[in-house]
Enzyme design. Structure first.
Site: not given
Length: 196
Positions: A88-89, A92, A118-119, A138
């Site tokens: 997800g975000r 980051e 994913c991330h 990802y």
């Protein structure tokens, strides 16, 4: 006997990549603590749902409020048997917390099982633990993880203590491989219906 598992989450963590493993691990008898920097047990993070509809990247929509189950500042990684790092975000900015990176390093230094997708591998890359691993993430994260020293694959991959996947559609295989790393044996159960 169930294992004690730590999950790193934050605002706009991917919904399915958090809720599904959190509940699946509990369903087979493991204890899971979900933690977020600057959050205490009982507080929530917002999730994001990433959907794949044929565009050049995923579509992002608001998900649920997900309750963290332990206070981040109280976490001792030595008390946990394994780590889950969803995507997800959130990765980051979670990778900017030195305490998050120290937690990740502990699991690699102690060769404990780590599952990420994913991330999520953005955090692993920032922690400097991917050198010589073979893994996936990802596809948009490929350059980051390769720069961190790993070899890229495009499928669910197990290398030593690490199991990785590209996104939530990989859950069945990714979770099965993580269960294997944990030594979790899931046996077939007969399903009975009222007609039987």
């Amino acid at each position: 006997m169930g294992k004690k598992i730590l999950m790193l989450v934050g605002d706009f963590v991917e919904d399915y990549e958090t809720m599904v493993p959190f509940q699946a691990l509990q369903a087979v008898g493991h204890e899971v603590d979900a933690v977020c920097p600057e959050k205490e047990a009982g507080e929530t993070v917002k999730t994001a749902i990433h959907d794949f509809r044929g565009d050049q990247t995923y579509l992002e929509e608001r998900g649920h409020d997900f309750e963290v189950t332990a206070t981040f500042d109280d976490v001792d990684p030595a008390a946990y048997d394994a780590l889950v790092v969803p995507g997800g975000r959130a990765p980051e900015y979670l990778r900017t917390y030195e305490a998050v990176l120290d937690i990740v390093r502990h699991f690699f230094e102690e060769d404990k099982p780590v599952a990420s997708l994913c991330h999520g591998p953005q955090i692993l890359a920032a922690a400097g633990v991917l050198d010589d691993y073979e893994m996936t993430a990802y596809p948009a994260v490929r350059a980051e993880v390769e720069a961190a020293g790993c070899a890229w694959t495009d499928e669910v991959t197990v290398d030593g203590n690490l199991v990785t996947a590209q996104a939530w559609p990989d859950h069945p295989e990714w979770l099965a491989e993580f269960f294997d790393l944990l030594g979790t044996e899931v046996t077939d159960r007969e399903v009975a219906t009222a007609d039987d």
